[in-house]
Design an enzyme around this catalytic site. Structure first.
Site, short mmCIF file in Angstrom:
data_model
loop_
_atom_site.label_atom_id
_atom_site.label_comp_id
_atom_site.label_asym_id
_atom_site.label_seq_id
_atom_site.Cartn_x
_atom_site.Cartn_y
_atom_site.Cartn_z
N ARG A 30 48.48 39.54 66.00
CA ARG A 30 48.53 40.72 65.48
C ARG A 30 50.30 41.56 65.72
O ARG A 30 50.01 42.82 65.68
CB ARG A 30 47.55 41.19 66.52
CG ARG A 30 46.30 41.39 65.63
CD ARG A 30 45.03 42.53 65.76
NE ARG A 30 45.15 42.45 66.87
CZ ARG A 30 44.31 43.97 67.42
NH1 ARG A 30 44.12 44.97 66.81
NH2 ARG A 30 44.61 44.19 68.71
N ASP A 31 50.53 40.61 66.40
CA ASP A 31 52.58 40.73 65.65
C ASP A 31 53.48 40.32 65.78
O ASP A 31 54.33 39.53 66.69
CB ASP A 31 52.80 41.84 68.15
CG ASP A 31 53.64 42.40 67.22
OD1 ASP A 31 54.11 43.09 66.56
OD2 ASP A 31 53.89 42.64 68.78
N ILE A 32 53.17 39.67 65.33
CA ILE A 32 53.83 37.62 64.94
C ILE A 32 56.07 38.74 64.60
O ILE A 32 55.61 38.93 63.25
CB ILE A 32 53.45 37.45 64.12
CG1 ILE A 32 52.48 36.27 64.50
CG2 ILE A 32 54.36 36.37 63.03
CD1 ILE A 32 51.29 35.48 64.01
#
Length: 89
Positions: free
Chosen positions: A24-26
């Site tokens: 969820r935060d690449i």
């Protein structure tokens, strides 16, 4: 080198996806690059603070929660309304 880094990150994503985990935060600042001592560049994915385990309840419930992550790097479908519109040409 770029192709190798991309392949390493894809392998990492496949591995965590196989464990039913989403990151969820690449983004680029969450990728660490190391010189691998004869192995070239080694890429590591970091910052698992927003990870989530996906299961039946997380997929089937909409929960109304605000999407998590860094907006410029988030998937566009996270910003779409829950209303589905079908277009025919």
């Amino acid at each position: 080198t770029k192709l190798s880094v991309a392949a390493q990150l894809c392998a990492t994503m496949a591995a965590i996806s196989g464990l039913n985990i989403i990151h969820r935060d690449i983004k680029s600042s969450n990728v660490l690059l190391f010189l691998g001592g004869g192995r070239g560049v080694v890429a590591k994915l970091s910052d698992f603070g927003l990870t989530k385990v996906v299961n039946e309840s997380t997929i089937s419930s909409d929960g109304g929660a605000t999407p998590k992550g860094t907006p410029p790097y988030m998937a566009p479908e996270l910003f779409r309304s829950k209303t589905r519109i079908f277009l025919f040409y």
